[in-house]
Design a protein around this motif. Structure first.
Motif, PDB file in Angstrom:
ATOM      1  N   UNK A  87       0.893  -1.381  -0.020  1.00 47.52           N
ATOM      2  CA  UNK A  87       0.051  -0.136  -0.032  1.00 47.52           C
ATOM      3  C   UNK A  87       0.921   1.373   0.010  1.00 47.52           C
ATOM      4  N   UNK A  88       1.927   1.120   0.733  1.00 47.95           N
ATOM      5  CA  UNK A  88       2.916   2.237   0.663  1.00 47.95           C
ATOM      6  C   UNK A  88       3.404   2.660  -0.544  1.00 47.95           C
ATOM      7  N   UNK A  89       3.868   1.679  -1.059  1.00 49.46           N
ATOM      8  CA  UNK A  89       4.616   1.852  -2.521  1.00 49.46           C
ATOM      9  C   UNK A  89       3.847   2.234  -3.528  1.00 49.46           C
ATOM     10  N   UNK A  90       2.263   1.827  -3.442  1.00 49.77           N
ATOM     11  CA  UNK A  90       1.454   2.359  -4.417  1.00 49.77           C
ATOM     12  C   UNK A  90       1.208   3.785  -3.813  1.00 49.77           C
ATOM     13  N   UNK A  91       1.122   4.274  -2.768  1.00 51.35           N
ATOM     14  CA  UNK A  91       0.828   5.451  -2.276  1.00 51.35           C
ATOM     15  C   UNK A  91       2.074   6.517  -2.804  1.00 51.35           C
ATOM     16  N   UNK A  92       3.097   6.069  -2.726  1.00 49.50           N
ATOM     17  CA  UNK A  92       4.379   6.882  -3.028  1.00 49.50           C
ATOM     18  C   UNK A  92       4.533   6.950  -4.439  1.00 49.50           C
ATOM     19  N   UNK A  93       4.076   5.810  -5.224  1.00 53.57           N
ATOM     20  CA  UNK A  93       4.395   5.957  -6.631  1.00 53.57           C
ATOM     21  C   UNK A  93       3.115   6.964  -7.371  1.00 53.57           C
ATOM     22  N   UNK A  94       2.069   6.777  -6.711  1.00 53.21           N
ATOM     23  CA  UNK A  94       1.062   7.763  -7.205  1.00 53.21           C
ATOM     24  C   UNK A  94       1.405   9.361  -6.804  1.00 53.21           C
ATOM     25  N   UNK A  96       4.313  10.293  -7.169  1.00 56.07           N
ATOM     26  CA  UNK A  96       5.268  10.838  -8.019  1.00 56.07           C
ATOM     27  C   UNK A  96       6.789  10.299  -7.600  1.00 56.07           C
ATOM     28  N   UNK A  97       6.738   9.552  -6.611  1.00 52.28           N
ATOM     29  CA  UNK A  97       8.249   8.987  -6.223  1.00 52.28           C
ATOM     30  C   UNK A  97       8.642   8.233  -7.307  1.00 52.28           C
ATOM     31  N   UNK A  98       9.811   7.845  -7.615  1.00 49.90           N
ATOM     32  CA  UNK A  98      10.324   6.754  -8.465  1.00 49.90           C
ATOM     33  C   UNK A  98      10.793   5.785  -7.503  1.00 49.90           C
ATOM     34  N   UNK A  99      10.172   4.622  -8.002  1.00 50.59           N
ATOM     35  CA  UNK A  99      10.890   3.449  -7.150  1.00 50.59           C
ATOM     36  C   UNK A  99      11.970   2.667  -7.629  1.00 50.59           C
ATOM     37  N   UNK A 100      12.582   2.125  -6.748  1.00 51.52           N
ATOM     38  CA  UNK A 100      13.591   1.079  -7.570  1.00 51.52           C
ATOM     39  C   UNK A 100      13.086  -0.014  -7.704  1.00 51.52           C
ATOM     40  N   UNK A 101      12.287  -0.626  -6.653  1.00 51.77           N
ATOM     41  CA  UNK A 101      11.596  -1.865  -6.702  1.00 51.77           C
ATOM     42  C   UNK A 101      10.086  -1.574  -6.751  1.00 51.77           C
ATOM     43  N   UNK A 102       9.373  -2.341  -7.631  1.00 56.02           N
ATOM     44  CA  UNK A 102       8.263  -2.050  -7.640  1.00 56.02           C
ATOM     45  C   UNK A 102       7.172  -2.713  -6.796  1.00 56.02           C
ATOM     46  N   UNK A 103       7.960  -4.135  -6.555  1.00 54.58           N
ATOM     47  CA  UNK A 103       7.272  -4.901  -5.459  1.00 54.58           C
ATOM     48  C   UNK A 103       8.394  -5.229  -4.470  1.00 54.58           C
ATOM     49  N   UNK A 112      10.538  -7.837   4.674  1.00 52.77           N
ATOM     50  CA  UNK A 112      10.315  -7.425   3.330  1.00 52.77           C
ATOM     51  C   UNK A 112      10.725  -5.831   3.053  1.00 52.77           C
ATOM     52  N   UNK A 113      11.335  -5.553   1.805  1.00 49.50           N
ATOM     53  CA  UNK A 113      11.971  -4.121   1.647  1.00 49.50           C
ATOM     54  C   UNK A 113      11.720  -3.783   0.323  1.00 49.50           C
ATOM     55  N   UNK A 114      11.616  -2.447   0.111  1.00 57.81           N
ATOM     56  CA  UNK A 114      11.870  -2.019  -1.049  1.00 57.81           C
ATOM     57  C   UNK A 114      12.412  -0.526  -1.052  1.00 57.81           C
ATOM     58  N   UNK A 115      13.008  -0.205  -2.053  1.00 54.89           N
ATOM     59  CA  UNK A 115      14.068   1.004  -2.182  1.00 54.89           C
ATOM     60  C   UNK A 115      13.351   2.184  -3.039  1.00 54.89           C
ATOM     61  N   UNK A 116      13.291   3.449  -2.750  1.00 54.90           N
ATOM     62  CA  UNK A 116      12.869   4.378  -3.507  1.00 54.90           C
ATOM     63  C   UNK A 116      14.175   5.099  -4.035  1.00 54.90           C
ATOM     64  N   UNK A 117      14.084   5.642  -5.438  1.00 58.94           N
ATOM     65  CA  UNK A 117      15.217   6.112  -5.946  1.00 58.94           C
ATOM     66  C   UNK A 117      15.491   7.328  -5.425  1.00 58.94           C
ATOM     67  N   UNK A 118      16.645   7.654  -5.257  1.00 59.00           N
ATOM     68  CA  UNK A 118      17.248   8.886  -4.518  1.00 59.00           C
ATOM     69  C   UNK A 118      17.026  10.094  -5.199  1.00 59.00           C
ATOM     70  N   UNK A 119      16.936  10.082  -6.879  1.00 60.33           N
ATOM     71  CA  UNK A 119      16.491  11.124  -7.390  1.00 60.33           C
ATOM     72  C   UNK A 119      15.226  11.935  -6.991  1.00 60.33           C
ATOM     73  N   UNK A 120      14.320  11.020  -6.564  1.00 59.41           N
ATOM     74  CA  UNK A 120      13.106  11.242  -6.086  1.00 59.41           C
ATOM     75  C   UNK A 120      12.787  11.989  -4.590  1.00 59.41           C
ATOM     76  N   UNK A 121      14.026  11.938  -3.990  1.00 63.75           N
ATOM     77  CA  UNK A 121      13.890  12.302  -2.688  1.00 63.75           C
ATOM     78  C   UNK A 121      15.305  13.260  -2.014  1.00 63.75           C
TER      79      UNK A 121
END
Ligand code: ZN
Length: 134
Positions: A87-94, A96-103, A112-121
């Protein structure tokens, strides 16, 4: 986001960094674990409600090997604990944050982990993590 779960620090050698951080934090490393998918070896220290995660590359093409070659050892990422990582990955993608891991993928320390792209932050590498249910 529930809290800062841990701070990730890239090191050249766990063998020398572990005793250094044990002396710094005045606590023993409670866990060492290799994460094959990321090409890293990790070591964890509890600091109050949060943790320090040391990361050493264990193969030359590991993201940590590239990071240390470029920047030297030091601060690498902040990990926020979340209730529902999908849910958090979906919220952040919506938002406009770029994700490194979509799931989410399996990480160290039963997470369980996922990274956001540092360009977006503004250059901050952000990890989301959720404790795996037993
Ligand atoms: Zn981490």
């Amino acid at each position: 986001m529930k809290r800062i779960e841990h701070l990730g620090i890239a090191v050249e050698s766990l063998e020398t960094a572990i005793p250094l951080y044990e002396a710094l934090l005045n606590t023993s490393c409670y866990k060492q674990e290799a994460v094959a998918s990321e090409g890293v070896k990790t070591a964890f220290f509890q600091v109050g409600e949060s943790k320090i995660e040391l990361l050493e590359a264990n193969k030359p093409d590991s993201p940590i090997a590239k990071f240390v070659a470029k920047n030297g050892p030091g601060f690498h990422h902040v990990a926020f604990e979340v209730e529902d990582i999908e849910a958090e990955l979906e919220r952040l993608q919506k938002a406009g944050f770029q994700l490194i891991h979509q799931s989410p993928k399996d990480g160290a320390d039963n997470k369980r982990i996922a990274f956001l792209h540092p360009k977006a932050t503004n250059g901050l590498l952000v990890e989301l993590c959720q404790e795996k249910s037993a």
